[in-house]
Design a protein around this motif. Sequence first.
Motif, PDB file in Angstrom:
ATOM      1  N   CYS A 180       0.905  -1.329  -0.258  1.00 20.01           N
ATOM      2  CA  CYS A 180       0.366   0.123  -0.197  1.00 20.01           C
ATOM      3  C   CYS A 180       0.956   1.030  -0.477  1.00 20.01           C
ATOM      4  O   CYS A 180       1.381   1.677   1.129  1.00 20.01           O
ATOM      5  CB  CYS A 180      -0.990   0.366   1.090  1.00 20.01           C
ATOM      6  SG  CYS A 180      -1.857   1.168   0.918  1.00 20.01           S
ATOM      7  N   LEU A 232      -8.541   7.381   7.501  1.00 18.63           N
ATOM      8  CA  LEU A 232      -8.852   5.877   7.504  1.00 18.63           C
ATOM      9  C   LEU A 232      -9.486   4.663   7.262  1.00 18.63           C
ATOM     10  O   LEU A 232      -9.144   4.095   6.033  1.00 18.63           O
ATOM     11  CB  LEU A 232      -8.303   6.419   9.337  1.00 18.63           C
ATOM     12  CG  LEU A 232      -7.288   6.595   9.298  1.00 18.63           C
ATOM     13  CD1 LEU A 232      -6.732   6.635  10.791  1.00 18.63           C
ATOM     14  CD2 LEU A 232      -5.633   6.161   8.656  1.00 18.63           C
ATOM     15  N   GLN A 233     -11.034   5.102   7.499  1.00 16.27           N
ATOM     16  CA  GLN A 233     -11.665   4.485   7.015  1.00 16.27           C
ATOM     17  C   GLN A 233     -11.528   4.463   5.512  1.00 16.27           C
ATOM     18  O   GLN A 233     -11.894   2.924   4.438  1.00 16.27           O
ATOM     19  CB  GLN A 233     -12.977   4.894   7.769  1.00 16.27           C
ATOM     20  CG  GLN A 233     -14.657   3.626   7.354  1.00 16.27           C
ATOM     21  CD  GLN A 233     -14.108   2.065   8.263  1.00 16.27           C
ATOM     22  OE1 GLN A 233     -13.212   2.590   9.348  1.00 16.27           O
ATOM     23  NE2 GLN A 233     -14.527   1.742   7.413  1.00 16.27           N
ATOM     24  N   THR A 291      -8.783   2.488   4.504  1.00 16.58           N
ATOM     25  CA  THR A 291      -8.739   0.595   4.491  1.00 16.58           C
ATOM     26  C   THR A 291     -10.231  -0.235   4.365  1.00 16.58           C
ATOM     27  O   THR A 291     -10.306  -1.377   3.953  1.00 16.58           O
ATOM     28  CB  THR A 291     -10.168   0.775   6.530  1.00 16.58           C
ATOM     29  OG1 THR A 291      -9.273   0.957   7.453  1.00 16.58           O
ATOM     30  CG2 THR A 291     -10.090  -0.557   7.176  1.00 16.58           C
ATOM     31  N   GLU A 292     -11.473   0.559   3.463  1.00 17.32           N
ATOM     32  CA  GLU A 292     -12.281  -0.487   2.285  1.00 17.32           C
ATOM     33  C   GLU A 292     -11.707  -0.848   1.563  1.00 17.32           C
ATOM     34  O   GLU A 292     -12.058  -1.675   0.855  1.00 17.32           O
ATOM     35  CB  GLU A 292     -13.274   1.208   2.528  1.00 17.32           C
ATOM     36  CG  GLU A 292     -14.064   0.945   4.310  1.00 17.32           C
ATOM     37  CD  GLU A 292     -15.807   1.982   3.223  1.00 17.32           C
ATOM     38  OE1 GLU A 292     -15.593   2.792   2.643  1.00 17.32           O
ATOM     39  OE2 GLU A 292     -15.997   2.671   4.681  1.00 17.32           O
ATOM     40  N   LEU A 317      -8.134  -1.322   0.994  1.00 16.21           N
ATOM     41  CA  LEU A 317      -7.438  -2.827   1.435  1.00 16.21           C
ATOM     42  C   LEU A 317      -8.342  -3.430   1.667  1.00 16.21           C
ATOM     43  O   LEU A 317      -7.908  -5.017   0.991  1.00 16.21           O
ATOM     44  CB  LEU A 317      -7.015  -2.339   2.866  1.00 16.21           C
ATOM     45  CG  LEU A 317      -5.727  -1.610   2.425  1.00 16.21           C
ATOM     46  CD1 LEU A 317      -5.365  -0.580   3.901  1.00 16.21           C
ATOM     47  CD2 LEU A 317      -4.792  -2.290   1.841  1.00 16.21           C
ATOM     48  N   ARG A 318      -9.455  -3.339   1.940  1.00 15.71           N
ATOM     49  CA  ARG A 318     -10.650  -4.885   1.779  1.00 15.71           C
ATOM     50  C   ARG A 318     -10.963  -5.490   1.105  1.00 15.71           C
ATOM     51  O   ARG A 318     -11.188  -6.430   0.581  1.00 15.71           O
ATOM     52  CB  ARG A 318     -11.506  -4.953   2.702  1.00 15.71           C
ATOM     53  CG  ARG A 318     -11.844  -4.538   4.816  1.00 15.71           C
ATOM     54  CD  ARG A 318     -12.393  -4.048   5.693  1.00 15.71           C
ATOM     55  NE  ARG A 318     -11.558  -4.169   6.524  1.00 15.71           N
ATOM     56  CZ  ARG A 318     -12.617  -3.467   8.178  1.00 15.71           C
ATOM     57  NH1 ARG A 318     -13.137  -3.046   7.628  1.00 15.71           N
ATOM     58  NH2 ARG A 318     -12.051  -3.334   9.477  1.00 15.71           N
ATOM     59  N   TYR A 354      -2.866   0.552  13.558  1.00 12.64           N
ATOM     60  CA  TYR A 354      -3.966   0.933  13.109  1.00 12.64           C
ATOM     61  C   TYR A 354      -4.639  -0.156  11.929  1.00 12.64           C
ATOM     62  O   TYR A 354      -5.676  -1.124  12.234  1.00 12.64           O
ATOM     63  CB  TYR A 354      -4.105   2.177  12.342  1.00 12.64           C
ATOM     64  CG  TYR A 354      -5.893   2.490  11.879  1.00 12.64           C
ATOM     65  CD1 TYR A 354      -7.127   2.863  12.773  1.00 12.64           C
ATOM     66  CD2 TYR A 354      -6.197   2.683  10.309  1.00 12.64           C
ATOM     67  CE1 TYR A 354      -7.310   3.239  12.578  1.00 12.64           C
ATOM     68  CE2 TYR A 354      -7.392   2.213   9.913  1.00 12.64           C
ATOM     69  CZ  TYR A 354      -7.972   3.121  10.708  1.00 12.64           C
ATOM     70  OH  TYR A 354      -9.450   3.291  10.102  1.00 12.64           O
ATOM     71  N   PHE A 355      -3.781  -0.102  11.160  1.00 13.40           N
ATOM     72  CA  PHE A 355      -4.378  -1.440  10.397  1.00 13.40           C
ATOM     73  C   PHE A 355      -4.399  -2.602  10.651  1.00 13.40           C
ATOM     74  O   PHE A 355      -5.084  -3.271  10.126  1.00 13.40           O
ATOM     75  CB  PHE A 355      -3.527  -1.695   8.593  1.00 13.40           C
ATOM     76  CG  PHE A 355      -3.153  -0.395   7.634  1.00 13.40           C
ATOM     77  CD1 PHE A 355      -4.779   0.448   7.649  1.00 13.40           C
ATOM     78  CD2 PHE A 355      -2.605   1.127   7.215  1.00 13.40           C
ATOM     79  CE1 PHE A 355      -5.629   1.488   6.562  1.00 13.40           C
ATOM     80  CE2 PHE A 355      -3.178   1.859   6.301  1.00 13.40           C
ATOM     81  CZ  PHE A 355      -4.554   2.060   7.292  1.00 13.40           C
ATOM     82  N   GLN A 379      -7.244  -3.391  12.497  1.00 14.86           N
ATOM     83  CA  GLN A 379      -8.467  -3.173  10.674  1.00 14.86           C
ATOM     84  C   GLN A 379      -9.026  -4.176  10.406  1.00 14.86           C
ATOM     85  O   GLN A 379      -9.833  -5.307   9.965  1.00 14.86           O
ATOM     86  CB  GLN A 379      -8.458  -1.507  10.887  1.00 14.86           C
ATOM     87  CG  GLN A 379      -8.489  -0.631  10.863  1.00 14.86           C
ATOM     88  CD  GLN A 379      -9.869  -0.708  11.816  1.00 14.86           C
ATOM     89  OE1 GLN A 379     -11.203  -1.193  10.968  1.00 14.86           O
ATOM     90  NE2 GLN A 379     -10.503  -0.033  12.500  1.00 14.86           N
ATOM     91  N   LEU A 380      -7.406  -5.283   9.556  1.00 15.63           N
ATOM     92  CA  LEU A 380      -7.859  -6.291   9.009  1.00 15.63           C
ATOM     93  C   LEU A 380      -6.911  -7.213   9.444  1.00 15.63           C
ATOM     94  O   LEU A 380      -7.352  -8.479   9.494  1.00 15.63           O
ATOM     95  CB  LEU A 380      -6.348  -5.441   7.744  1.00 15.63           C
ATOM     96  CG  LEU A 380      -6.421  -4.589   7.043  1.00 15.63           C
ATOM     97  CD1 LEU A 380      -5.124  -3.900   5.846  1.00 15.63           C
ATOM     98  CD2 LEU A 380      -7.631  -4.435   6.174  1.00 15.63           C
TER      99      LEU A 380
END
Length: 346
Positions: free
Chosen positions: A163, A263-264, A267-268, A270-271, A305-306, A309-310
């Motif tokens: 990323c 950040l959200q 994250t979306e 990356l998902r 953080y990631f 989240q992940l």
Amino acid sequence: MFAQVRHQLCPDLAIDLGTHQTRVAVGGRGLILDEPSVVAVDSESRRILGGGAAVGRVAKQMIGRTPDGITAAYPIRGSVVHDFDLCEAMLGSFLRKTGRSKLGLKPRVLMTVPGAISPVERRAVTNAAERAGAGDVFLIEQSRAAAVGAGLPISEPIANWICQIGAGTTDIAVLSLGDIVVRRARRVAGEAFDEAIAAYLRREYSLKVGSRTAERIKHEIGSADPLDEELVVEVSGIDTAGAVPRKAVITSEDVREAIAPVLQIMTEELRATVESCDPELAADLADVGLVLSGGGAQLRRLPEYFERQLGVPVRLVDDPARVVIRGTALCVDHFRQWRPYFESAA
């Protein structure tokens, strides 16, 4: 024989043309130029100030401090050409600073671009470089260059997830067997952090600040996850109610609240990358994890953080702001090996 002589007289160049920073490396010699992607121009004539010298660091000092007749502009936005003429002039200035062209020869250039730009935007980058003095121009995706610069084993039959968070674009890719399997790019990156901070201060503190102040706040106290010891900084701006200068004390908690929506979005993305992978590649990602690169990835506690989240390991590469130019320079040094992965206008 001629090719060897030509290379000695006019070596190949690697250029990372970023929204906020442009870096140039010479084949076999490494980084030789690292300047802000800024140009100061006369607002009416569109001529660069100082006889063409107001480019890079000189121009950046003028941001937010220019009179009405002068503009300090970023020719690149979202990692693509926004102002073609200014981009051409800026690249021309940077190429002259390298001083590598001799006997009228034009250097072969490898330039970085985001993974999801249009053919028209790619052509604009190529044309700007050619008109600035480059010879043959080739393009490489930022995520691929970042993976090479990070030393990831992208030639092996295993997933490599990177990323690259720049100023204008977040470029995400999964690579295996030397090529990109899945790619995603979103024009939400470091600048979006700055804009979110400025908007938050205006909304919550009734304080108007400029982009440079917002960027300074991000660098000095910004974080993605809670810190062991929270930070504070005093900032100056304009009171939106009274239109007078005013100061305020901002905390790292404020910054986290401001940038949470940005950040959200990351994250979306990356998902969504994982969802696009085949099950075998996705299984690899659970083991090898995610690699972060780019100047925007230097936000405090972003890997943590990631990870939260992940649910996968996340690490930040060494010298993340220069990993793209490092990888691009390596590709220039081994041009024949990497040539199949370059895009050419020819």
